[in-house]
Design an enzyme around this catalytic site. Structure first.
Site, PDB file in Angstrom:
ATOM      1  N   ARG A  44      37.195  27.129  56.272  1.00  0.00           N
ATOM      2  CA  ARG A  44      37.621  27.465  57.639  1.00  0.00           C
ATOM      3  C   ARG A  44      38.378  28.786  57.709  1.00  0.00           C
ATOM      4  O   ARG A  44      38.272  29.499  58.701  1.00  0.00           O
ATOM      5  CB  ARG A  44      38.543  26.361  58.187  1.00  0.00           C
ATOM      6  CG  ARG A  44      37.824  25.097  58.564  1.00  0.00           C
ATOM      7  CD  ARG A  44      38.820  24.005  58.822  1.00  0.00           C
ATOM      8  NE  ARG A  44      39.702  23.837  57.656  1.00  0.00           N
ATOM      9  CZ  ARG A  44      40.626  22.907  57.532  1.00  0.00           C
ATOM     10  NH1 ARG A  44      40.805  22.044  58.497  1.00  0.00           N
ATOM     11  NH2 ARG A  44      41.371  22.825  56.450  1.00  0.00           N
ATOM     12  N   LYS A 142      34.008  14.490  42.649  1.00  0.00           N
ATOM     13  CA  LYS A 142      34.719  13.221  42.620  1.00  0.00           C
ATOM     14  C   LYS A 142      36.055  13.380  43.358  1.00  0.00           C
ATOM     15  O   LYS A 142      36.520  14.510  43.493  1.00  0.00           O
ATOM     16  CB  LYS A 142      34.937  12.782  41.176  1.00  0.00           C
ATOM     17  CG  LYS A 142      35.982  13.640  40.429  1.00  0.00           C
ATOM     18  CD  LYS A 142      36.904  12.838  39.596  1.00  0.00           C
ATOM     19  CE  LYS A 142      38.142  13.585  39.241  1.00  0.00           C
ATOM     20  NZ  LYS A 142      39.271  12.961  38.768  1.00  0.00           N
ATOM     21  N   LYS A 176      31.227  18.893  29.298  1.00  0.00           N
ATOM     22  CA  LYS A 176      31.956  19.401  28.134  1.00  0.00           C
ATOM     23  C   LYS A 176      31.062  19.367  26.897  1.00  0.00           C
ATOM     24  O   LYS A 176      30.326  18.399  26.688  1.00  0.00           O
ATOM     25  CB  LYS A 176      33.214  18.559  27.873  1.00  0.00           C
ATOM     26  CG  LYS A 176      34.309  18.801  28.893  1.00  0.00           C
ATOM     27  CD  LYS A 176      35.513  17.935  28.576  1.00  0.00           C
ATOM     28  CE  LYS A 176      36.568  18.046  29.648  1.00  0.00           C
ATOM     29  NZ  LYS A 176      37.500  19.148  29.459  1.00  0.00           N
ATOM     30  N   GLU A 210      47.697  13.604  29.206  1.00  0.00           N
ATOM     31  CA  GLU A 210      48.044  14.909  29.770  1.00  0.00           C
ATOM     32  C   GLU A 210      49.549  15.090  29.668  1.00  0.00           C
ATOM     33  O   GLU A 210      50.291  14.105  29.758  1.00  0.00           O
ATOM     34  CB  GLU A 210      47.661  14.966  31.252  1.00  0.00           C
ATOM     35  CG  GLU A 210      46.189  14.740  31.530  1.00  0.00           C
ATOM     36  CD  GLU A 210      45.922  14.677  33.030  1.00  0.00           C
ATOM     37  OE1 GLU A 210      45.547  15.715  33.584  1.00  0.00           O
ATOM     38  OE2 GLU A 210      46.097  13.614  33.639  1.00  0.00           O
ATOM     39  N   HIS A 234      36.050   9.401  34.024  1.00  0.00           N
ATOM     40  CA  HIS A 234      35.967  10.035  32.704  1.00  0.00           C
ATOM     41  C   HIS A 234      35.974   9.013  31.561  1.00  0.00           C
ATOM     42  O   HIS A 234      35.159   9.074  30.646  1.00  0.00           O
ATOM     43  CB  HIS A 234      37.127  10.994  32.489  1.00  0.00           C
ATOM     44  CG  HIS A 234      37.299  11.997  33.588  1.00  0.00           C
ATOM     45  ND1 HIS A 234      36.244  12.552  34.270  1.00  0.00           N
ATOM     46  CD2 HIS A 234      38.409  12.553  34.125  1.00  0.00           C
ATOM     47  CE1 HIS A 234      36.701  13.401  35.172  1.00  0.00           C
ATOM     48  NE2 HIS A 234      38.011  13.408  35.112  1.00  0.00           N
ATOM     49  N   LYS A 334      49.824  10.472  32.315  1.00  0.00           N
ATOM     50  CA  LYS A 334      50.397  11.784  32.641  1.00  0.00           C
ATOM     51  C   LYS A 334      51.775  11.896  32.007  1.00  0.00           C
ATOM     52  O   LYS A 334      52.413  10.887  31.732  1.00  0.00           O
ATOM     53  CB  LYS A 334      50.533  11.927  34.156  1.00  0.00           C
ATOM     54  CG  LYS A 334      49.211  12.197  34.836  1.00  0.00           C
ATOM     55  CD  LYS A 334      49.429  12.723  36.223  1.00  0.00           C
ATOM     56  CE  LYS A 334      48.130  13.161  36.846  1.00  0.00           C
ATOM     57  NZ  LYS A 334      47.506  14.318  36.192  1.00  0.00           N
TER      58      LYS A 334
HETATM   59  P1  NAP Z   1      41.610  21.930  48.140  1.00  0.00           P
HETATM   60  O1  NAP Z   1      42.315  22.950  47.334  1.00  0.00           O
HETATM   61  O2  NAP Z   1      42.372  21.117  49.119  1.00  0.00           O
HETATM   62  O3  NAP Z   1      40.438  22.683  48.923  1.00  0.00           O
HETATM   63  C1  NAP Z   1      39.699  22.103  49.961  1.00  0.00           C
HETATM   64  C2  NAP Z   1      38.719  23.127  50.496  1.00  0.00           C
HETATM   65  O4  NAP Z   1      38.025  22.538  51.603  1.00  0.00           O
HETATM   66  C3  NAP Z   1      39.353  24.385  50.981  1.00  0.00           C
HETATM   67  O5  NAP Z   1      38.506  25.482  50.684  1.00  0.00           O
HETATM   68  C4  NAP Z   1      39.399  24.191  52.493  1.00  0.00           C
HETATM   69  O6  NAP Z   1      39.397  25.446  53.057  1.00  0.00           O
HETATM   70  C5  NAP Z   1      38.088  23.435  52.699  1.00  0.00           C
HETATM   71  N1  NAP Z   1      38.052  22.665  53.944  1.00  0.00           N
HETATM   72  C6  NAP Z   1      38.891  21.666  54.310  1.00  0.00           C
HETATM   73  N2  NAP Z   1      38.546  21.181  55.505  1.00  0.00           N
HETATM   74  C7  NAP Z   1      37.463  21.878  55.902  1.00  0.00           C
HETATM   75  C8  NAP Z   1      36.655  21.864  57.054  1.00  0.00           C
HETATM   76  N3  NAP Z   1      36.880  21.014  58.065  1.00  0.00           N
HETATM   77  N4  NAP Z   1      35.624  22.724  57.139  1.00  0.00           N
HETATM   78  C9  NAP Z   1      35.377  23.597  56.121  1.00  0.00           C
HETATM   79  N5  NAP Z   1      36.100  23.654  55.003  1.00  0.00           N
HETATM   80  C10 NAP Z   1      37.141  22.823  54.901  1.00  0.00           C
HETATM   81  O7  NAP Z   1      40.809  20.927  47.232  1.00  0.00           O
HETATM   82  P2  NAP Z   1      40.330  21.135  45.725  1.00  0.00           P
HETATM   83  O8  NAP Z   1      41.445  20.829  44.810  1.00  0.00           O
HETATM   84  O9  NAP Z   1      39.638  22.456  45.584  1.00  0.00           O
HETATM   85  O10 NAP Z   1      39.278  19.946  45.567  1.00  0.00           O
HETATM   86  C11 NAP Z   1      38.001  19.975  46.156  1.00  0.00           C
HETATM   87  C12 NAP Z   1      37.242  18.701  45.732  1.00  0.00           C
HETATM   88  O11 NAP Z   1      37.138  18.686  44.324  1.00  0.00           O
HETATM   89  C13 NAP Z   1      37.961  17.404  46.120  1.00  0.00           C
HETATM   90  O12 NAP Z   1      36.989  16.417  46.341  1.00  0.00           O
HETATM   91  C14 NAP Z   1      38.732  17.058  44.852  1.00  0.00           C
HETATM   92  O13 NAP Z   1      39.000  15.689  44.762  1.00  0.00           O
HETATM   93  C15 NAP Z   1      37.741  17.505  43.798  1.00  0.00           C
HETATM   94  N6  NAP Z   1      38.355  17.816  42.510  1.00  0.00           N
HETATM   95  C16 NAP Z   1      39.283  18.805  42.397  1.00  0.00           C
HETATM   96  C17 NAP Z   1      39.840  19.079  41.166  1.00  0.00           C
HETATM   97  C18 NAP Z   1      40.835  20.193  40.995  1.00  0.00           C
HETATM   98  O14 NAP Z   1      41.208  20.445  39.825  1.00  0.00           O
HETATM   99  N7  NAP Z   1      41.263  20.859  42.025  1.00  0.00           N
HETATM  100  C19 NAP Z   1      39.468  18.348  40.028  1.00  0.00           C
HETATM  101  C20 NAP Z   1      38.502  17.346  40.179  1.00  0.00           C
HETATM  102  C21 NAP Z   1      37.955  17.101  41.431  1.00  0.00           C
HETATM  103  P3  NAP Z   1      40.077  25.839  54.455  1.00  0.00           P
HETATM  104  O15 NAP Z   1      41.408  25.187  54.536  1.00  0.00           O
HETATM  105  O16 NAP Z   1      40.088  27.325  54.407  1.00  0.00           O
HETATM  106  O17 NAP Z   1      39.115  25.327  55.442  1.00  0.00           O
END
Ligand code: NAP
Length: 482
Positions: A44, A142, A176, A210, A234, A334
């Site tokens: 967004r 996930k 991995k 972790e 995992h 953790k």
């Molecule tokens: P995040 O940092 O909260 O990012 C969410 C993303 O979604 C942002 O780019 C946000 O951008 C976008 N977004 C939210 N609402 C939206 C909407 N209505 N329309 C368009 N875009 C929207 O989350 P994240 O940590 O990257 O995680 C993303 C996914 O990966 C999740 O399912 C999480 O569980 C999974 N995951 C993450 C990790 C990790 O290490 N981070 C590890 C394993 C799995 P804007 O706010 O600019 O719209």
């Protein structure tokens, strides 16, 4: 066929910055991306292409460190940014226009790196704009759901737009190197298979520990806890790869069939045995392994009453001919003493020792973190003269993947997974029935905890987890491999 367009939803998010763009960059740099592939990044936040490319460059350089000292323009020119709210219909026309620009968009991979709560909206939007038809496919991050019911609900929504063979569910552990090596170790070496059963193996231990806490992921983590965040995916995936029967081929279908059989053979854990089969823990104030004080979990997530577990250990049993009677100890936590992911296969003792005492049992250690290594502990004669008997010592037969790779860069697990999604190869992705079988088992444990009122036991941050974990193994005459 190879995709010509990669659309990333959630492009400004943490995962995209830390993992996905650096992975795409390395794939580009090593010539794995087709020349014509375009990356359309959606979120967004308002950004111009240039601003967004500058953000991507910063993320790639930060991750790559000094090694990335060249111009990134050829990679960045693949990236286009579109500000789009996936919950409103307006942006999809523009997305469709960009995807089909210049005759592109014949084969599109959509990567849903957003909260799963909006997967449904994305899929509906893509379908209603004719963007979800075959051969287009989607990759979903996930966690897919909080329990079996919500998992089914999300999968049903995704399935309305993408058929099962076009839905790629990520468990990044499967990308991995060492996890894939587990398959190679078991099925490309004749020597292990005759030993891989309850006749020879005494126990299996799978641990993911972790040193970090839940800070920064507070809201999400406090809702999910260690069982849903780590065990459901995992740890159970690793268990499947260790325990499954030899698949008939490397195809996604053949591997999935064997993994599902393992998950369905897990002995149920219910209120009658949950206290003897599981340990729940939550870290309290303590120390960081590299010095300094660490706050308690409740402080980290700003929830003084939280009853969420940050540690869980389970003594699982697989009820089939190969594994009957072999405990599979699964553990994750953790703020533990060290960061480590390892599988330890402990072999049974000798039936009779001609050396008297001092013969240790063989162990196969498959270490994924901090460095990738496979070690077989074997008994060896101590060198030199001896006036009495034959003194022995335990030595490791060591296969260090770091040395083997000659100091080469350690790959990001997402590189292989993104490449496979582009190539339409689903073998390292999780199928729907696997996930459902895993949730069913996890839900039964969570229900049993509730029924028994089992609250997490405290453990000091920086320790090896709650002391109650030792009872879990000692009950079977085993102990944890720290
Ligand atoms: P995040 O940092 O909260 O990012 C969410 C993303 O979604 C942002 O780019 C946000 O951008 C976008 N977004 C939210 N609402 C939206 C909407 N209505 N329309 C368009 N875009 C929207 O989350 P994240 O940590 O990257 O995680 C993303 C996914 O990966 C999740 O399912 C999480 O569980 C999974 N995951 C993450 C990790 C990790 O290490 N981070 C590890 C394993 C799995 P804007 O706010 O600019 O719209």
């Amino acid at each position: 066929m190879t995709a010509d367009t990669f659309v990333l939803f959630g492009a400004t998010g943490d995962l995209a910055k830390r993992m996905l763009f650096p992975s795409l960059y390395h794939l580009h740099q090593e010539g794995f991306l087709p020349d014509h592939l375009r990356i359309i990044a959606c979120a967004r936040s308002p950004r111009s292409h240039e601003e967004f490319r500058a953000d991507v460059e910063a993320s790639v350089r930060e991750r790559g460190g000094k090694e990335i000292d060249h111009d990134l323009t050829p990679f960045l020119e693949r990236v286009f940014y579109l500000s789009l709210d996936v919950t409103t219909p307006e942006g999809y026309d523009e997305l469709s226009r960009i995807i089909h620009e210049g005759g592109c968009g014949k084969e599109v991979v959509y990567y849903l790196s957003t909260s799963p709560s909006i997967f449904g909206e994305v899929c509906r939007g893509l379908k209603s704009h004719g963007l979800a038809d075959a051969p287009n496919r989607c990759v979903v991050e996930k966690p897919i759901g909080y329990d079996l019911e919500s998992n089914i609900e999300i999968n049903d929504t995704v399935a309305k737009a993408f058929s099962e063979e076009r839905t790629f569910r990520i468990d990044h552990y499967l990308g991995k190197e060492t996890v894939q090596n587990l398959v190679a170790l078991r099925f490309a070496n004749r020597i292990f298979e005759p030993l891989w059963n309850s006749e020879t193996i005494k126990s299996v231990q799978i641990s993911i520990s972790e040193t970090v806490g839940a800070e920064g992921r507070g809201g999400y983590y406090d809702e999910y806890g260690a069982m849903r965040d780590m065990m459901q995916n995992h740890l159970l995936q690793l268990l499947c790869l260790v325990a499954m029967e030899p698949p008939s081929s490397l195809s996604a279908e053949a591997i999935r069939n064997e993994k599902v059989k393992v998950l369905k053979s897990l002995a149920p854990i219910t209120k009658d045995n949950v206290e003897s089969k599981t340990v729940r823990g939550q870290y309290s104030e303590g120390f960081c392994p590299n010095g300094g004080q660490a706050p308690s979990y409740r402080h980290d997530v700003e929830n003084p009453d939280s009853g969420t577990e940050t540690y869980v250990a389970v003594a699982a049993e697989i009820q089939n001919w190969r594994w009957a009677g072999v405990p599979f100890y699964l553990e994750t936590g953790k703020r533990m003493a060290e960061r480590k992911t390892q599988v330890v296969i402990a072999f049974r003792p000798l039936p009779h020792s001609i050396f008297g005492q001092g013969v240790s049992e063989n162990e196969l250690h498959i270490v994924l973190q901090p460095e990738e290594r496979i070690t077989l502990q074997i008994m060896n004669k101590q060198p030199g003269l001896s006036a009495e008997g034959m003194p022995l010592e335990e030595l490791p037969l060591n296969l260090s993947l770091v040395e083997r790779n000659n100091g080469a860069r350690r790959r990001i697990a997402y590189e292989q997974l993104i490449l496979d999604a582009l190539l339409d190869n689903p073998s390292l992705f999780v199928q729907r029935d696997e996930q459902e079988a895993a949730w069913r088992w996890i839900d039964s444990i969570a229900d049993a905890w509730r029924e028994r009122g089992m609250e997490p036991k405290g453990y000091r941050a920086g320790s090896a987890g709650p002391s109650a974990k030792h009872v879990l193994t000692e009950r079977n005459g085993d102990s944890w491999y720290e």
